[in-house]
Design an enzyme around this catalytic site. Structure first.
Site, PDB file in Angstrom:
ATOM      1  N   ASP A   1     102.382 -10.388 -25.775  1.00 26.20           N
ATOM      2  CA  ASP A   1     101.305  -9.676 -26.471  1.00 26.20           C
ATOM      3  C   ASP A   1     101.364 -10.112 -27.927  1.00 26.20           C
ATOM      4  OD1 ASP A   1      99.477  -7.918 -27.578  1.00 26.20           O
ATOM      5  OD2 ASP A   1     100.867  -6.214 -27.572  1.00 26.20           O
TER       6      ASP A   1
ATOM      7  N   LYS B   1      95.114 -12.906 -35.842  1.00 28.05           N
ATOM      8  CA  LYS B   1      94.420 -12.627 -34.584  1.00 28.05           C
ATOM      9  C   LYS B   1      92.982 -12.189 -34.827  1.00 28.05           C
ATOM     10  CE  LYS B   1      94.901  -9.710 -30.439  1.00 28.05           C
ATOM     11  NZ  LYS B   1      95.793  -8.746 -29.772  1.00 28.05           N
TER      12      LYS B   1
ATOM     13  N   GLU C   1      93.933  -6.754 -22.577  1.00 24.46           N
ATOM     14  CA  GLU C   1      94.977  -5.830 -23.009  1.00 24.46           C
ATOM     15  C   GLU C   1      94.935  -4.460 -22.321  1.00 24.46           C
ATOM     16  OE1 GLU C   1      94.677  -6.016 -27.249  1.00 24.46           O
ATOM     17  OE2 GLU C   1      95.465  -8.065 -27.324  1.00 24.46           O
TER      18      GLU C   1
ATOM     19  N   ASP D   1      92.822   2.142 -25.819  1.00 24.10           N
ATOM     20  CA  ASP D   1      93.767   1.210 -26.445  1.00 24.10           C
ATOM     21  C   ASP D   1      93.343   0.920 -27.884  1.00 24.10           C
ATOM     22  OD1 ASP D   1      95.490  -0.781 -27.165  1.00 24.10           O
ATOM     23  OD2 ASP D   1      94.824  -2.238 -25.679  1.00 24.10           O
TER      24      ASP D   1
END
Length: 619
Positions: free
Chosen positions: A9, A71, A176, A200
């Protein structure tokens, strides 16, 4: 020995590595013994690279050389709305590079160095690879890599490229929230047809996924989210608050000083974490503001929640949209699973629980580690190493938004519908309108509206140099395919000339955020009557254009001499191309006029290959 496959991750704030072997999941610590590694890179002025927690500390020496949030930058254009509105928060320099992608600039050994977000992600992944190999005492080349559910095609492709450059073969890009659900299902006995929702909220992205447990599969019913919403935005809220206090009370602008930005961001992140468990956070600023060696600012949880209220509400709006789109009631959600470090915020938990009528939320998965754990489980399912034997549980993902192309009259023709299971594919057959067309070109779109101009343009697919052919006699087969990593490929194959063109379509955000794009789902519902009117209008328009093109082709082929009819047909055909739905009455009148002036001639001279009349009723 067969390769071990690990799960990674790569988070906006922190990264985590996990592996499943001999029946258990294991988090692989870094060289400092920490289970997560800050996604932070520092480039010391004298040379070298430092990764992780130590990089954050060292960046205080030269803030413009400390890089983070790679990211959130990856796969975006420099003029992307997100990048432009957040430039003021970065202590490092971001400029436009090749093809308008952002590049980060810094100095080492008195030389200006430029790195793309992809290269920076590669550096982080290379470091994570070292950690994994040190812990497992073997070479690690294969990985399941997680990405936000709403990462677009460009972001997914660049992520794959970064992993490849780091020495990995990516067996799968796993969304994810799907990974978090997989970790939950692994640790809990869940009955068949159990429906859960994963909320999330991580450091940089927000995803919602609704999942249904079946005997050997977990089906992703619907996903929603925003890759511009996360804990970093909460940091920015605190940063803005502190910067305003400094400006108003101390006449100091922290937003123009890279050193102040770096130091304040660290303070803001610490304050955010403190407010998860305390009612107030004390921010101490030493030696930053001239003539004020020490400044103490108290931030209460109430003030923080007020400043962040729009962001909190945005997550609930996205959650609501996901339920509406899935046609699943709140009452049908049996478990609400929290994932991501930002879900530790009491206000977030309160709002999510209140939305579901006071429902008890599930905190059983580790918010910082569950995504990596889910990736490790998926990795084991794809591994052939005997140490990684695991009961197979297939994860079924879906297409977030409908994909299609623009047809004559600007009509959206859907090839792959929203919520279709991935991998997914679809096709459509085009026929040429007239003999002169020696090329094929169509725009590719994402969205739910019937007018392509109200959807998101993704790119264009074209073939040139085709052989002339009578109207309706040349076929072009257009196909779209989304693979298991969510990469969209479009292909056009022309049969007469045997020409094939294939492109990977790059999503371009333009001036819209993903949340604005997904609001088009709601807009499609609200504008259903308008879209139905447009569909009827464009069907008649398409019919008339094709009819007149083929009528004129037959007319010239048979060398007829009704000059006034020919002029009428040519003028009407040309006028139709630019006609808008507001001219519906004129269109209907032209339809009647064409019937009066052309149908008898076409019947008398046995015109061929004329289109069928529209199925919709024309008054």
């Amino acid at each position: 020995m067969d390769d071990i496959v690990i799960g990674i991750d790569l988070g906006t704030t922190n990264s985590c590595i996990s592996v499943y072997t001999r029946g258990r999941i294991r988090i692989l610590e870094n060289e400092r013994g920490a289970r997560v590694t800050p996604s932070f890179i520092y480039f010391p002025p004298e040379g070298g690279i430092v990764i992780g927690e130590y990089a954050k500390t060292m960046s205080l020496q030269k803030p413009e050389n400390g890089i983070f949030e790679m990211k959130r930058l990856i796969g975006r254009q420099f003029d992307d709305t997100y990048i432009q509105k957040t430039l003021e928060y970065f202590p490092f320099v971001i400029t436009s590079g090749v093809s308008n992608f952002p590049v980060i600039s810094f100095k080492q050994n008195n030389t200006t160095i430029q790195k793309t977000p992809q290269e920076l992600c590669t550096i982080i992944l290379q470091e994570l690879k070292k950690y994994a190999e040190a812990k497992l005492n073997q070479i690690v080349n294969k990985v399941v890599k997680t990405v936000p559910a709403y990462f677009n095609v460009t972001q997914r492709e660049v992520t794959l490229a970064a992993a490849k450059d780091a020495g990995f073969t990516v067996l799968k890009l796993l969304n994810e929230p799907t990974a978090a659900a997989l970790a939950y299902y692994f640790d809990n006995d869940v009955t068949e047809n159990h429906i859960s929702l994963v909320y999330d909220l991580g450091g940089g992205t927000f995803d919602v996924a609704i999942l249904k447990k079946k005997p050997d599969t977990v089906e992703v019913i619907c996903v929603d989210g925003d890759s511009q919403l996360g804990g970093q935005d909460l940091d920015n809220c605190i940063f803005d608050y502190i910067a305003e206090v400094l400006r108003k009370d101390y006449h100091y602008n922290a937003k123009i000083d890279p050193d102040a930005k770096r130091r304040l961001r660290n303070k803001c992140e610490e304050a955010k974490k403190d407010l998860s468990s305390a009612n107030e956070a004390v921010i101490t600023i030493n030696g930053m503001v001239p003539n004020h060696p020490r400044i103490i600012i108290t931030l209460t949880r109430a003030v923080f929640e007020e400043k962040a209220s729009k962001l909190f509400k945005k997550t609930i709006d996205i959650l609501h949209n996901c339920l509406v789109e899935s046609k699943i009631s709140k009452q049908s959600i049996q478990e609400v699973i929290l994932c991501g470090g930002s879900t530790r915020k009491p206000k977030i938990q309160e709002m999510v629980s209140d939305y579901f009528g006071g429902k008890q939320l599930n905190n059983s998965v580790h918010p910082d580690e569950c995504v990596a754990e889910g990736a490790a489980l998926q990795a084991a399912m794809l591994s052939i190493n005997k140490k990684q034997d695991i009961e197979l549980l297939e994860m079924v993902d879906v297409v977030p938004l409908s994909l299609g192309f623009g047809r004559l009259g600007r009509e959206m023709v859907v090839i792959i519908r929203r919520s279709t299971k991935i991998p997914a594919a679809g096709s459509h057959i085009f026929v040429n309108r007239d003999e002169s067309h020696t090329s094929f070109s169509t725009g590719i779109y994402e969205g739910e509206r019937t007018d392509v101009r109200k959807n998101r343009y993704l790119g264009k697919l074209s073939i040139d140099g085709l052989l002339p052919a009578p109207p309706g006699q040349r076929l072009v087969i257009f196909t779209m395919n989304i693979d298991s990593n969510g990469i969209l490929t479009a292909k056009a194959e022309e049969k007469l000339s045997n020409k094939v063109k294939e492109v990977k379509v790059n999503y371009t955000r333009g001036d819209k955020s993903e949340f604005e794009i997904k609001n088009s789902l709601l807009a499609a519902v609200e504008n259903q009557e308008t879209d139905e009117k447009f569909t009827k209008f464009v069907k008649i328009k398409q019919y008339l254009i094709l009819y007149l093109i083929r009528f004129l082709y037959n007319f010239d082929k048979k060398k007829l001499h009704y000059e006034s009819i020919k002029i009428f047909c040519e003028q009407t055909r040309n006028d139709l191309y630019d006609m808008e739905v507001e001219q519906e009455e004129r269109l209907k009148n032209l339809y009647k006029e064409v019937k009066v002036k052309c149908y008898a001639i076409a019947k008398k001279y046995k015109f061929e290959n004329l289109p069928n009349e529209p199925t919709c009723h024309v008054v």
